[in-house]
Design an enzyme around this catalytic site. Sequence first.
Site, PDB file in Angstrom:
ATOM      1  N   SER A  25      42.553  25.385  14.188  1.00 35.16           N
ATOM      2  CA  SER A  25      42.364  24.808  15.515  1.00 35.16           C
ATOM      3  C   SER A  25      41.111  25.384  16.156  1.00 35.16           C
ATOM      4  O   SER A  25      40.812  26.570  16.010  1.00 35.16           O
ATOM      5  CB  SER A  25      43.577  25.089  16.407  1.00 35.16           C
ATOM      6  N   LYS A  29      51.010  24.647  12.993  1.00 35.63           N
ATOM      7  CA  LYS A  29      49.913  23.826  13.528  1.00 35.63           C
ATOM      8  C   LYS A  29      50.435  22.510  14.088  1.00 35.63           C
ATOM      9  O   LYS A  29      49.935  22.010  15.109  1.00 35.63           O
ATOM     10  CB  LYS A  29      48.877  23.566  12.424  1.00 35.63           C
ATOM     11  N   HIS A  83      51.804  23.378  17.413  1.00 39.72           N
ATOM     12  CA  HIS A  83      50.626  23.628  18.257  1.00 39.72           C
ATOM     13  C   HIS A  83      50.092  22.309  18.807  1.00 39.72           C
ATOM     14  O   HIS A  83      49.813  22.176  20.006  1.00 39.72           O
ATOM     15  CB  HIS A  83      49.554  24.329  17.416  1.00 39.72           C
ATOM     16  N   ASN A  84      49.951  21.312  17.938  1.00 42.05           N
ATOM     17  CA  ASN A  84      49.415  20.026  18.378  1.00 42.05           C
ATOM     18  C   ASN A  84      50.378  19.312  19.323  1.00 42.05           C
ATOM     19  O   ASN A  84      49.946  18.601  20.235  1.00 42.05           O
ATOM     20  CB  ASN A  84      49.107  19.152  17.168  1.00 42.05           C
ATOM     21  N   GLU A 143      49.863  20.814  22.571  1.00 43.24           N
ATOM     22  CA  GLU A 143      48.572  20.277  23.031  1.00 43.24           C
ATOM     23  C   GLU A 143      48.759  18.912  23.689  1.00 43.24           C
ATOM     24  O   GLU A 143      48.205  18.652  24.768  1.00 43.24           O
ATOM     25  CB  GLU A 143      47.638  20.191  21.835  1.00 43.24           C
TER      26      GLU A 143
END
Length: 472
Positions: free
Chosen positions: A131, A185, A188-189, A192
């Site tokens: 990222s 990840k 994480h997205n 986001e």
Amino acid sequence: MNTMEFDFGMVGLGVMGRNLLLNIADHGFSVVGLDLDPQKAAALEAEADKGKAVKGTTSIQEFVSSLQKPRALMLLVPAGKAVDAAIASLVPHLEPGDIIIDGGNSYFPDTNRRIVELEAKNLHFFGMGISGGEKGARFGPSMMPGGNRQAYERLRPVFEAVAAKVDGEPCVAYLGNGSAGNYVKMVHNGIEYGIMQLIAETYDLLKRGLGRSDEEIQRIFEEWNGSEVHSFLVEITAQILKKTDELTGQKLVNLISDWAKQKGTGKWTSQNAMDLQVPLPTVDIAVTMRDMSAYKEERVLAAQSLAIPSNPTESSENWYVLEEQLRNAFYFAMLTTYAQGLVQLRVASATYDYELDLQEVAKIWRGGCIIRAACLEDIRQAFATNPALPNLLLDPTIGQELLKRQEDMRTVVKLAIDRGIPVPALMTSLAYFDAYRSETLPTNLIQAQRDYFGAHTYERTDQPGIFHTQWD
């Protein structure tokens, strides 16, 4: 150069792959890149600083043979079939103990499959989330690797050197077994998605709900970035709102279509959270609102036929109070969004045997990545104090931050309702907080309904056992 052995290899020399490989070279490692496009291979060498051991090639055989053993090579190609095709082209040239790292946003079940397939050939496969975008890749990303712990030692010196640093600590760590890296990840997205939606709703409240000018809104976000809500996404929002279109002289953001695209990682996060029975409402609604944005023609018709309430302008006396309340509401919602995502990681770790350390996750998210924010240090400390913390809302420090801001959150949601401004992520974040702290929920009635129409049975509060009632 042709006869030397290189420390690290990269397959795919687009902007991300090329930038990351140049970053690795800047830290003293010799690197070789492979791309079937001769121009991209040449661009790698052209952009490298003089004296750095950097080579580009279009030959798979040359690429593999020039890497020191055990070989460490990364794929930065589009997720899906392109990853499988790249692996298939490389495997005949590799030897037992070599390591392939997938640095793209691959769906974690695909990573699990590839690990099994390559283990049968005595090869190691890592799924690693990266990222930070193009700039992060060049100057220091956050990296989330998962796979074989022993094999990671071959990669650790490279990754720790090139990762972003916070207080001298690299924003990379071995996360866990199997597809742990891609899974972290993915979440994480999802976070986001949620925070971007919260920022967009706050912007909408300021612009349409309160009639603030573009210049005032830009100033607000710039000032907020110096407060407790400091984060990369707030920072770039202030920069975006400052940008003037060269063709028209207008603010560029006002000329951009409101039909938002998505690549699927937010959807994957929501889908898997439902599979795990983890409530993730802020991310869910962020995905939904991107879907809603695609219904542009219908929204235009509805705007003409379904009138919204009038929007009186706030007096200057009230305005500064509202600005502070908006900041508090956004911070409240941002904290609950992180909380939801970290619960998903906790449950997924137990379900998939990842052995995640959530303190490490928060630690490597503090720098380099898109969701980096000042509050992540408080989140890291929460899990350092209590590694078994089931939900951030139960951490005393974070819990108090939420309690201090809950009244402002309610005021902002009421304001949005009165003005007819859609703020579903803000509303949902508040509802998550209220539901989580509710000792009792009305789902007892749902259980009775299920038993009434489907004989699905229920449990009682006053005695053990499973019960069914003939309701009619």
